[in-house]
Scaffold this motif. Structure first.
Motif, short mmCIF file in Angstrom:
data_model
loop_
_atom_site.label_atom_id
_atom_site.label_comp_id
_atom_site.label_asym_id
_atom_site.label_seq_id
_atom_site.Cartn_x
_atom_site.Cartn_y
_atom_site.Cartn_z
N THR A 702 56.65 37.65 26.20
CA THR A 702 56.06 36.77 27.25
C THR A 702 54.86 36.35 26.96
O THR A 702 54.11 36.73 26.47
N ARG A 703 54.51 35.31 27.76
CA ARG A 703 53.41 34.58 26.93
C ARG A 703 51.92 35.26 27.55
O ARG A 703 52.41 35.60 28.74
N ARG A 704 51.72 35.29 26.15
CA ARG A 704 50.46 35.90 26.76
C ARG A 704 48.55 35.17 26.17
O ARG A 704 48.90 34.22 25.01
N ALA A 705 47.62 35.76 26.66
CA ALA A 705 46.36 34.82 26.40
C ALA A 705 45.55 36.08 25.58
O ALA A 705 45.49 36.96 26.34
N GLY A 706 44.41 35.85 24.54
CA GLY A 706 43.00 36.83 24.34
C GLY A 706 42.54 36.17 24.69
O GLY A 706 41.68 35.36 25.00
N GLY A 707 41.47 37.20 24.54
CA GLY A 707 40.12 37.03 25.19
C GLY A 707 39.35 37.97 23.78
O GLY A 707 39.29 38.97 23.66
N LEU A 708 37.82 37.74 23.89
CA LEU A 708 36.49 38.93 23.72
C LEU A 708 35.45 39.01 23.57
O LEU A 708 35.30 37.49 24.48
N ALA A 709 34.91 39.74 23.52
CA ALA A 709 33.48 39.65 24.50
C ALA A 709 33.00 40.14 23.70
O ALA A 709 33.20 41.11 22.44
N ILE A 710 31.77 39.59 23.49
CA ILE A 710 30.65 40.13 21.66
C ILE A 710 29.32 40.21 22.30
O ILE A 710 28.77 39.54 22.83
N HIS A 711 28.49 41.58 22.39
CA HIS A 711 27.21 41.81 22.71
C HIS A 711 26.36 42.14 21.77
O HIS A 711 26.37 42.87 20.82
N PHE A 712 24.80 41.41 21.72
CA PHE A 712 24.05 41.46 21.01
C PHE A 712 23.18 42.55 21.89
O PHE A 712 22.03 41.77 22.35
N GLN A 727 22.00 30.76 22.06
CA GLN A 727 23.34 29.90 23.18
C GLN A 727 23.56 29.08 21.95
O GLN A 727 25.08 28.46 21.56
N LEU A 728 22.71 28.63 21.09
CA LEU A 728 23.09 27.87 20.03
C LEU A 728 24.00 28.17 18.93
O LEU A 728 24.90 27.40 18.64
N ALA A 729 23.28 28.91 18.00
CA ALA A 729 24.54 29.75 18.18
C ALA A 729 26.04 29.57 18.20
O ALA A 729 26.87 29.56 17.40
N SER A 730 26.28 30.33 19.42
CA SER A 730 27.17 29.94 20.24
C SER A 730 28.44 28.74 20.26
O SER A 730 29.13 28.51 19.63
N ASP A 731 27.77 27.81 20.36
CA ASP A 731 28.21 26.42 20.67
C ASP A 731 28.42 26.07 19.55
O ASP A 731 29.05 25.36 19.41
N SER A 732 27.76 26.88 18.42
CA SER A 732 28.35 26.04 16.90
C SER A 732 29.34 27.15 16.62
O SER A 732 30.20 26.95 15.25
N SER A 733 29.77 28.05 16.80
CA SER A 733 30.86 28.61 16.60
C SER A 733 31.61 29.00 17.50
O SER A 733 32.75 28.99 16.92
N MET A 738 32.99 31.06 27.82
CA MET A 738 33.44 31.13 29.42
C MET A 738 32.02 31.18 29.90
O MET A 738 31.00 32.16 29.29
N SER A 739 31.79 30.40 30.88
CA SER A 739 30.40 29.93 30.66
C SER A 739 29.90 31.61 32.16
O SER A 739 30.74 31.91 32.23
N GLU A 740 28.89 31.15 32.40
CA GLU A 740 28.34 32.42 33.55
C GLU A 740 28.62 31.81 34.85
O GLU A 740 28.21 32.62 35.44
N ALA A 741 28.63 30.40 35.01
CA ALA A 741 29.18 30.33 35.93
C ALA A 741 30.59 30.14 36.68
O ALA A 741 30.89 30.93 37.89
N GLU A 742 31.52 31.28 35.37
CA GLU A 742 32.70 31.05 35.48
C GLU A 742 32.92 32.40 35.55
O GLU A 742 33.25 33.98 35.59
N GLY A 743 31.48 33.60 35.85
CA GLY A 743 31.15 34.77 35.39
C GLY A 743 31.95 35.44 34.01
O GLY A 743 31.85 36.48 34.01
N GLY A 744 30.78 34.81 33.24
CA GLY A 744 31.45 34.46 31.52
C GLY A 744 30.32 35.10 30.69
O GLY A 744 29.37 36.27 31.29
N ARG A 748 21.02 35.28 28.57
CA ARG A 748 20.15 36.09 28.30
C ARG A 748 20.15 37.50 27.98
O ARG A 748 19.29 38.59 28.02
N ASP A 749 21.50 38.24 28.58
CA ASP A 749 21.50 39.72 27.95
C ASP A 749 22.24 39.65 26.60
O ASP A 749 22.51 41.17 26.52
N GLY A 750 22.14 38.96 26.04
CA GLY A 750 23.23 38.87 25.08
C GLY A 750 24.60 39.16 24.98
O GLY A 750 25.43 39.57 24.08
N LEU A 751 24.88 38.30 25.77
CA LEU A 751 26.94 38.37 25.63
C LEU A 751 27.24 37.12 25.04
O LEU A 751 26.68 36.65 26.29
N VAL A 752 28.06 37.17 25.20
CA VAL A 752 28.97 36.46 24.33
C VAL A 752 30.33 36.18 24.74
O VAL A 752 31.15 37.51 24.25
#
Length: 922
Positions: A702-712, A727-733, A738-744, A748-752
């Motif tokens: 079945t079609r699936r999707a993957g996601g990842l969370a990275i915490h510093f 944030q700059l490193a995330s934009d480059s990587s 998943m933006s903060e507006a989307e609950g992602g 500021r907490d080190g979460l990507v």
């Protein structure tokens, strides 16, 4: 005769006398149409039909298609599902039917002559369902009636699947007479009762004659994606037309698709997704095999697509020689119900390729069945239950996998051969685990940490077989660590006695079961002590000062009691003035019946059990604070942490991580002169998940999707500049996060948080890519730092913590990862780790190793100004280690513990899944 008569109906558009003669031209056309019908309709469907029965059906269908809106008087009782109006002593019965004129009805029957082979009452029932009103709680909204869904609460509401019950209650799809008539006029295949009859006209018909816009077809694929996966293109065009031209809502179409699976037809064109998934796939899928699987297993095109995606050879299997005999053999020899067969094949489609032969032959199926019945002593019921839990049992090699596991259980763990059947039935996954890499290390942990003999471990396994399927890093070691710390156990033998007494304690979750019960008991003891002080007003007596840990050690069965039952018992004892918690929780004489013969324990081990209560009684110590033991274990009232305090040799993370902020961008610490080199430690906790997760009721593939969370964790200890740089490193990587507006992501907490951007998402692949993404973020982070300050005297240490045993086993050897990173191209890359190269996912592993190589070499190309400053230095030395989360003790004190990062990764996977379907997150 029936075939030729049906062909004549198709070319003349009318029923005629069966003895009437046709002209030579008409006979030639009739023969051509008959041949075409025979290609679409199996000959067996003509067996019970004659020209007379077809003529009778034709006349009835003509009446059904043209009688819509008409009515007749009917005295007496009306049928339950007929719409009636009472007039005096008669009922005015509205007949189900459409509003074609005679010419239009003849054209429908000419375009779709197969309908004349159906039972007339089935066609009438189909039309009745189309015209019956929607259930009262479902109303088509203005946004959906001309285009969008139904006005119901929540998109996740379950569509009603029991359409006969709906129809019996007088409800249906809610189409108007005009909508139903025009739908059948444009696509007569909407009346199809067989999968092979549901093949729609060509795409040109929808584009040129019905003028269906492409945008509407794309909308149909998005709105009805769960039903249109694996179907031919004409199905999407059909429902796009119904929505665009006739105003039928998406919800009404979902209801129709749930009620009548024969409305869609499997696509015989494999498409790029099946070809790209790997494995041999036919350029044109066998139509008869697709139809047979749908009918036999009662599944839709989506499930068939997933089965071929999982087992590509299925596309080449012949129905008569492969598919039907195999399914018959499994069902008869294992005693499976049709529902069980469906579940089994959906989970393991490759079983269809298994050799079955007859019941007396030496086929692969018979050899496996004989092995389990003779060597594992399993009866038919046990074997059936085990295979339903673990279908891959039928594909494990007898010589290299199954027999060695049984020998391990019997010879090394001294388990009685008669108990093997129960172990395999209860925990069949054991038979698929590696002896060297999985089972023996788990046994060694239990023997070393609990001071047990192999025979004692065997008794534990026989009593609770799922213990051997638990993760050593995520479950067994943290549980033993928690018990040692929270119960103040310093003696390994004492810990072993608890595990032997209640083996199921290893299955319990530390966060949701063990720690909460200890805290409940601590609070109850405090409440009891306060009550005694008010009533007696004297100093503490001995029983008043016993700790929760001592009560648990004295009666370990409390540890495996459900939280709700334990809570109710505490409340009942507190309300009983005649007893105290200490006396109420004394171990009783009666208990759960042991599922394994305890007499197999040696005499020495039996002496340990007999002296257990005396040992624990003598070890009781007076404690002034009821919560002292839990505080020592690191457990707080509001947050149950991971108790992973096991001692490690090389993989244990440094304790300074928990409170060491990053000073890279503060402009002071790293620029001060010092004879000793500065050291910077960067820690990242990563997790990868997939959605939907594996489920026994969902077809593999079945079609699936993957996601990842990275915490510093160090980011929120620093300044605003750290947040901006992350944030700059995330934009480059990442391309998209998943933006903060989307609950992602929360920088500021080190979460990507981001989605998995590659094909074939799986838990292992997502975890591996999460490790790589953390390296990429750190690489960009250090590049920014090197452009700001002098990093030449800075020793950089990087620690990537993962909760995946798969990723940890691949990456924990830094020297090996560095060696892999020295290859220039993927084609040159040679995987020399344990296991086959394909399981290592070289398409993800090799880029990770290249990033690892760039980091440890320290000098990077400056992409922004490669001519003036071709190299930049990111540190005096860069040391990278991949650590399992069970070895990272600092994680328990964070705002984002292991379980929370895992949950965030799952949310990222859900977000990616919705993005793939072009749906909005609500």
């Amino acid at each position: 005769d029936a075939l030729l008569y049906l062909a004549s109906v198709a070319i003349t558009g009318a029923s005629s006398n069966t003895k009437s003669k046709l002209s030579p031209t008409q006979q030639q056309r009739r023969d051509t149409v008959a041949s075409s019908i025979l290609d679409m309709v199996h000959p067996r469907r003509f067996v019970n039909n004659t020209p007379m029965t077809i003529k009778r059906n034709y006349d009835r269908l003509m009446n059904l298609l043209t009688c819509g809106g008409s009515s007749r008087n009917h005295s007496g009782n009306s049928k339950h599902d007929e719409s009636t109006t009472t007039t005096n002593n008669c009922h005015l019965v509205h007949l189900p039917g459409l509003v074609f004129n005679e010419q239009g009805a003849r054209k429908v029957l000419s375009d779709f002559p197969q309908v004349c082979l159906y039972n007339y009452y089935e066609v009438e029932e189909r039309i009745r369902f189309l015209l019956s009103p929607l259930p009262p709680r479902f109303t088509v909204s203005s946004n959906d009636g001309g285009g969008g869904g139904a006005n119901y609460v929540g998109r996740s509401l379950q569509i009603e699947r029991d359409w006969p019950r709906l129809l019996w209650n007088g409800y249906g799809a809610g189409l108007t007479l005009q909508q139903a008539t025009e739908a059948i006029r444009a696509i007569p295949q909407l009346l199809s009762m067989h999968h092979e009859d549901s093949k729609k006209p060509s795409i040109l018909y929808f584009y040129q004659q019905l003028q269906v816009p492409y945008e509407e077809i794309d909308a149909a694929r998005n709105e009805l994606s769960d039903y249109l996966i694996g179907t031919e293109a004409g199905d999407a065009c059909t429902f796009a037309h119904l929505h665009n031209k006739l105003g039928i809502s998406w919800y009404q179409m979902r209801l129709l698709l749930e009620a009548f699976p024969t409305l869609t037809c499997c696509d015989t064109d494999p498409g790029w997704e099946l070809f790209d998934h790997g494995g041999p796939v036919r350029s044109v899928l066998k139509e008869d095999g697709l139809f047979y699987l749908r009918k036999r297993l009662q599944v839709g095109s989506r499930e068939i697509f997933g089965m071929i995606k999982t087992h590509s050879r299925l596309s080449g299997y012949d129905t008569a020689n492969n598919i039907r005999p195999t399914l018959d053999a499994f069902q008869s020899r294992l005693g499976l119900k049709s529902r069980d067969l469906r579940k089994l094949i959906l989970r393991m489609p490759s079983l269809i390729g298994m050799g079955v032969g007859d019941e007396t032959s030496s086929s692969a199926l018979n050899r496996k069945i004989d092995f389990f019945r003779k060597e594992a002593k399993m009866n038919e019921s046990q074997l059936r239950d085990a295979i339903m839990r673990q279908p891959s049992l039928m594909q494990y090699s007898i010589e290299s996998s199954l027999r060695p596991k049984i020998q391990f259980l019997v010879n090394e763990l001294s388990i009685c051969p008669s108990a093997i059947a129960k172990i395999i039935t209860t925990a069949p996954a054991i038979m698929g685990l590696s002896l060297a890499e999985n089972l023996r290390p788990k046994v060694a942990v239990l023997m070393n940490q609990c001071d047990l003999s192999s025979k004692a471990v065997g008794i534990i396994v026989a009593t609770s077989p799922p213990i051997l399927t638990l993760s050593q890093k995520r479950k067994i070691e943290p549980c033993l660590s928690f018990l040692s710390s929270a119960l103040n156990i310093s003696d390994k033998k004492e810990l072993g006695q608890i595990v032997q007494t209640v083996p199921r304690v290893l299955v319990q979750s530390v966060d949701t079961s063990l720690a909460p019960k200890l805290l409940m008991l601590e609070e109850a003891l405090e409440e009891e002590m306060e009550t005694q002080l008010r009533l007696v007003g004297s100093s503490f007596t001995e029983w008043e000062n016993i700790t929760a840990a001592e009560i648990m050690k004295r009666n370990p069965s409390l540890l495996v009691t459900s939280n709700e039952v334990f809570k109710n018992r505490i409340r009942a004892y507190l309300n009983d003035p005649r007893s105290s918690l200490s006396s109420a929780f004394q171990p009783g004489r009666k208990g759960r019946k042991r599922s394994y013969n305890i007499n197999l324990i040696s005499e020495q081990e039996g002496d340990v059990h007999s002296s257990q209560s005396q040992t624990t009684q003598n070890s009781i110590e007076v404690s002034f604070s009821r919560k002292e033991t839990l505080v020592k274990a690191g457990c707080s009232k509001n947050d149950y942490a991971d108790f992973n305090d096991m001692t490690r040799t090389n993989n244990r993370i440094s304790d300074i991580t928990a409170n060491q902020p990053l000073h890279i961008f503060d402009g002071t610490s790293l620029e001060e002169s010092n004879d000793l080199p500065r050291e910077v430690l960067i820690v990242a906790h990563v997790s990868g998940k997939v959605f939907p997760t594996d489920d026994s009721n969902i077809v593999r593939g079945t079609r699936r999707a993957g996601g990842l969370a990275i915490h510093f964790p160090q980011i929120n200890m620093g300044n605003e500049e750290l947040v901006r740089r992350l944030q700059l490193a995330s934009d480059s990587s990442f391309g998209v996060i998943m933006s903060e507006a989307e609950g992602g992501s929360k920088f500021r907490d080190g979460l990507v948080m981001s989605g998995f951007p590659f094909l074939r998402p799986s838990r292992n692949r997502c975890d591996l890519y999460a490790c790589h993404s953390a390296l990429k973020l750190i690489l960009h982070f250090l590049r920014q730092a090197a452009m700001t300050i002098n990093m030449k005297n800075v020793a950089v240490k990087i620690e990537i913590c993962t909760n995946s045993a798969y990723a940890w086993k691949l990456l924990h050897d830094s020297d090996r990862v560095a060696r892999w990173g020295e290859y220039s191209f993927l084609e040159e890359f040679k995987f020399d780790g344990k296991g086959p190269s394909s399981l290592a996912n070289p398409d993800l592993l090799f880029p990770l190793c290249k990033t690892f190589d760039r980091l440890v070499k320290k000098d990077l190309d400056d992409g922004e100004d490669c001519y003036k400053n071709p190299k930049i230095c990111i540190g005096k030395s860069v040391d990278i280690r991949f650590i399992h989360s069970a070895d990272a003790t600092y994680l328990r004190n964070l705002d984002y513990p292991v379980s929370k990062v895992d949950q965030l990764a799952k949310e990222a996977a859900m977000w990616q899944f919705c993005r793939a379907k072009n749906a909005a997150i609500k």
